[in-house]
Design a protein around this motif. Sequence first.
Motif, PDB file in Angstrom:
ATOM      1  N   VAL A   1      -3.590   9.722  -6.842  1.00  0.00           N
ATOM      2  CA  VAL A   1      -3.606   8.470  -6.087  1.00  0.00           C
ATOM      3  C   VAL A   1      -4.718   7.580  -6.626  1.00  0.00           C
ATOM      4  O   VAL A   1      -5.605   8.040  -7.345  1.00  0.00           O
ATOM      5  CB  VAL A   1      -3.826   8.720  -4.572  1.00  0.00           C
ATOM      6  CG1 VAL A   1      -2.667   9.509  -3.969  1.00  0.00           C
ATOM      7  CG2 VAL A   1      -5.156   9.438  -4.340  1.00  0.00           C
ATOM      8  N   SER A   2      -4.629   6.292  -6.288  1.00  0.00           N
ATOM      9  CA  SER A   2      -5.696   5.384  -6.712  1.00  0.00           C
ATOM     10  C   SER A   2      -6.142   4.493  -5.559  1.00  0.00           C
ATOM     11  O   SER A   2      -5.334   4.098  -4.710  1.00  0.00           O
ATOM     12  CB  SER A   2      -5.241   4.520  -7.892  1.00  0.00           C
ATOM     13  OG  SER A   2      -4.323   3.535  -7.482  1.00  0.00           O
ATOM     14  N   ILE A   3      -7.440   4.204  -5.546  1.00  0.00           N
ATOM     15  CA  ILE A   3      -8.054   3.244  -4.624  1.00  0.00           C
ATOM     16  C   ILE A   3      -8.988   2.357  -5.442  1.00  0.00           C
ATOM     17  O   ILE A   3      -9.819   2.863  -6.207  1.00  0.00           O
ATOM     18  CB  ILE A   3      -8.852   3.952  -3.508  1.00  0.00           C
ATOM     19  CG1 ILE A   3      -7.923   4.801  -2.632  1.00  0.00           C
ATOM     20  CG2 ILE A   3      -9.594   2.940  -2.645  1.00  0.00           C
ATOM     21  CD1 ILE A   3      -8.656   5.579  -1.552  1.00  0.00           C
ATOM     22  N   ASP A   4      -8.803   1.040  -5.306  1.00  0.00           N
ATOM     23  CA  ASP A   4      -9.640   0.082  -6.042  1.00  0.00           C
ATOM     24  C   ASP A   4      -9.642   0.376  -7.540  1.00  0.00           C
ATOM     25  O   ASP A   4     -10.680   0.392  -8.200  1.00  0.00           O
ATOM     26  CB  ASP A   4     -11.076   0.090  -5.501  1.00  0.00           C
ATOM     27  CG  ASP A   4     -11.150  -0.347  -4.045  1.00  0.00           C
ATOM     28  OD1 ASP A   4     -10.293  -1.165  -3.649  1.00  0.00           O
ATOM     29  OD2 ASP A   4     -12.030   0.133  -3.321  1.00  0.00           O
TER      30      ASP A   4
ATOM     31  N   ILE B   1      -2.660   3.872   2.431  1.00  0.00           N
ATOM     32  CA  ILE B   1      -4.001   3.333   2.198  1.00  0.00           C
ATOM     33  C   ILE B   1      -4.316   3.224   0.701  1.00  0.00           C
ATOM     34  O   ILE B   1      -5.399   2.763   0.326  1.00  0.00           O
ATOM     35  CB  ILE B   1      -5.076   4.211   2.870  1.00  0.00           C
ATOM     36  CG1 ILE B   1      -5.036   5.637   2.319  1.00  0.00           C
ATOM     37  CG2 ILE B   1      -4.900   4.202   4.383  1.00  0.00           C
ATOM     38  CD1 ILE B   1      -6.165   6.528   2.805  1.00  0.00           C
ATOM     39  N   TYR B   2      -3.358   3.634  -0.140  1.00  0.00           N
ATOM     40  CA  TYR B   2      -3.630   3.714  -1.568  1.00  0.00           C
ATOM     41  C   TYR B   2      -3.029   2.534  -2.334  1.00  0.00           C
ATOM     42  O   TYR B   2      -1.992   1.975  -1.940  1.00  0.00           O
ATOM     43  CB  TYR B   2      -3.065   5.020  -2.139  1.00  0.00           C
ATOM     44  CG  TYR B   2      -3.629   6.248  -1.469  1.00  0.00           C
ATOM     45  CD1 TYR B   2      -4.942   6.653  -1.709  1.00  0.00           C
ATOM     46  CD2 TYR B   2      -2.859   6.985  -0.570  1.00  0.00           C
ATOM     47  CE1 TYR B   2      -5.469   7.767  -1.075  1.00  0.00           C
ATOM     48  CE2 TYR B   2      -3.378   8.105   0.069  1.00  0.00           C
ATOM     49  CZ  TYR B   2      -4.687   8.486  -0.190  1.00  0.00           C
ATOM     50  OH  TYR B   2      -5.210   9.586   0.448  1.00  0.00           O
ATOM     51  N   ASN B   3      -3.673   2.150  -3.413  1.00  0.00           N
ATOM     52  CA  ASN B   3      -3.125   1.110  -4.290  1.00  0.00           C
ATOM     53  C   ASN B   3      -1.939   1.632  -5.089  1.00  0.00           C
ATOM     54  O   ASN B   3      -1.058   0.875  -5.493  1.00  0.00           O
ATOM     55  CB  ASN B   3      -4.192   0.597  -5.264  1.00  0.00           C
ATOM     56  CG  ASN B   3      -5.364  -0.027  -4.542  1.00  0.00           C
ATOM     57  OD1 ASN B   3      -6.513   0.364  -4.718  1.00  0.00           O
ATOM     58  ND2 ASN B   3      -5.089  -1.027  -3.693  1.00  0.00           N
TER      59      ASN B   3
ATOM     60  N   TYR C   1      -8.868   6.477  -9.905  1.00  0.00           N
ATOM     61  CA  TYR C   1      -7.896   7.529  -9.629  1.00  0.00           C
ATOM     62  C   TYR C   1      -8.565   8.830  -9.203  1.00  0.00           C
ATOM     63  O   TYR C   1      -9.602   9.224  -9.741  1.00  0.00           O
ATOM     64  CB  TYR C   1      -7.029   7.777 -10.868  1.00  0.00           C
ATOM     65  CG  TYR C   1      -6.035   6.676 -11.124  1.00  0.00           C
ATOM     66  CD1 TYR C   1      -4.712   6.808 -10.744  1.00  0.00           C
ATOM     67  CD2 TYR C   1      -6.440   5.492 -11.735  1.00  0.00           C
ATOM     68  CE1 TYR C   1      -3.800   5.790 -10.970  1.00  0.00           C
ATOM     69  CE2 TYR C   1      -5.541   4.468 -11.962  1.00  0.00           C
ATOM     70  CZ  TYR C   1      -4.219   4.621 -11.573  1.00  0.00           C
ATOM     71  OH  TYR C   1      -3.317   3.612 -11.788  1.00  0.00           O
TER      72      TYR C   1
ATOM     73  N   PRO D   1     -11.643   9.480  -6.035  1.00  0.00           N
ATOM     74  CA  PRO D   1     -11.120   8.431  -6.915  1.00  0.00           C
ATOM     75  C   PRO D   1     -12.260   7.765  -7.704  1.00  0.00           C
ATOM     76  O   PRO D   1     -12.883   6.814  -7.233  1.00  0.00           O
ATOM     77  CB  PRO D   1     -10.463   7.446  -5.942  1.00  0.00           C
ATOM     78  CG  PRO D   1     -10.224   8.215  -4.684  1.00  0.00           C
ATOM     79  CD  PRO D   1     -11.357   9.191  -4.609  1.00  0.00           C
TER      80      PRO D   1
ATOM     81  N   LYS E   1       0.846  -1.182   0.000  1.00  0.00           N
ATOM     82  CA  LYS E   1       0.000   0.000   0.000  1.00  0.00           C
ATOM     83  C   LYS E   1       0.893   1.248   0.000  1.00  0.00           C
ATOM     84  O   LYS E   1       2.019   1.231   0.513  1.00  0.00           O
ATOM     85  CB  LYS E   1      -0.919   0.034   1.221  1.00  0.00           C
ATOM     86  CG  LYS E   1      -1.983  -1.043   1.237  1.00  0.00           C
ATOM     87  CD  LYS E   1      -3.071  -0.768   0.209  1.00  0.00           C
ATOM     88  CE  LYS E   1      -4.204  -1.781   0.330  1.00  0.00           C
ATOM     89  NZ  LYS E   1      -5.291  -1.519  -0.651  1.00  0.00           N
TER      90      LYS E   1
END
Length: 429
Positions: free
Chosen positions: A205-208, A191-193, A211, A224, A176
């Motif tokens: 940043v990206s989550i799941d 906490i970000y991918n 972006y 995102p 992460k």
Amino acid sequence: MRAIVFFIIILNSINVFSQYNKDIYLYEKNNNVGFVDNNFKVIVKPIYEELGGFQEKFFGEYSIFKSDGKYGVLDLKGNQIITPLYTYLGNTNSPKFFYFKRNKKYGLVNLKGEEIIKPMFDYISALTDKGKSVIVKKDGKYGLVSINGKNITEFKYENISGDFDSKVYPFRKDNKYGYINRKGKEIIKPIYNHAQAFNDGFAIVSIDNKYGIINKKGEILIEPKYQNISYQYSFFHDHQFNVNSKLYYLKEGNKIGLMDKNLKVIILPTYNQIGNFNEGFAFVKKDNKYGFINEEGKLVIPLIYADADTFSEGLAPVVKNGKWGYIDKLGDIAIDFQFMGCVKPFFNGLAVYRNRNFKSSKAHYVGDKCGYIDLKGNIKIGLIFRNAQSFRNGVAKTEDEYSEYLINKNNKKIVLKSSEIEIMEVEGN
């Protein structure tokens, strides 16, 4: 048109160099290499096994060289600044420091030849905080150390990234991403991918796999929700345009839109393609047709062309009825549609022309024959090259079946690399 003979210039004298790194070119002679400038003057004699490191260039005022199997550093006058003692020497992101390898470990040496960081690391990634700290790898983990090798963080990260001006760094831990500051404190939790470096106070940043954009407090400014976001300066091939355009390219549903530097969406993702901006314009593609937008996102030249490329020197290449021509910023035809194959944007008043006997496109094919046209569409250098780059500060790199050349606008050339040297003839006005 008439034939003009190119003269092969023999490189055998050394001169004081006063140009920038981008005007230096590597050339070979007797299985050794030297440097020549854009005035065809030798600045480093061809006496070295290698020059310039990975990019084969000067970085700032200094260049890595290899002699008798060892690496050192020389300056723009050809003086050896660091004695060739090293089995490996590489450029950092600062022209004043070089990483070296000894006994499978990396250290850092300055222009005085002082080993300011002893060879103790698995890898040296980048100098940061304007050269006050260094990202390094040890025992398979990354950390941040001071320029003299003292630990700023523990070695506990899977990755840390940054550039010379960075004071906040993305890191990866337990797969992460988060951020640390110049003192090694984790200021944004992982906490970000994925997470990119901060630029003008914002970071992508990206989550799941979606972006968005955050600020340095970790506050979400753009949720995102996009398929991708990329931050781009305008550029084109081997030329970096000097522009102020800073825009975010948004991708959603395989369509492209734009967001300005203040994070205002100026074009919803509706285009199949948006090029990079130069001179205030970018080409766009929709439903297999090309036109141009301005930096406010307004379509200023309609979607009527089969292909298009970047504006430069007031003109842009476009395709109509299977042939290339050029339009001006009002959309008026400046050079008629007469070129089959490919033409490129103008630099120094000349543009590369690639001829082929099938569909026109921006692609480069091995069978292309290349020459140059002027701003009126006249062929100035005939189709004699297998490959040709755009002119820059009066010169361009070209090649034929046997040799690589540096040519100038006065129709002279030097051989940079050759398996067979011969006099060539070209057509011109």
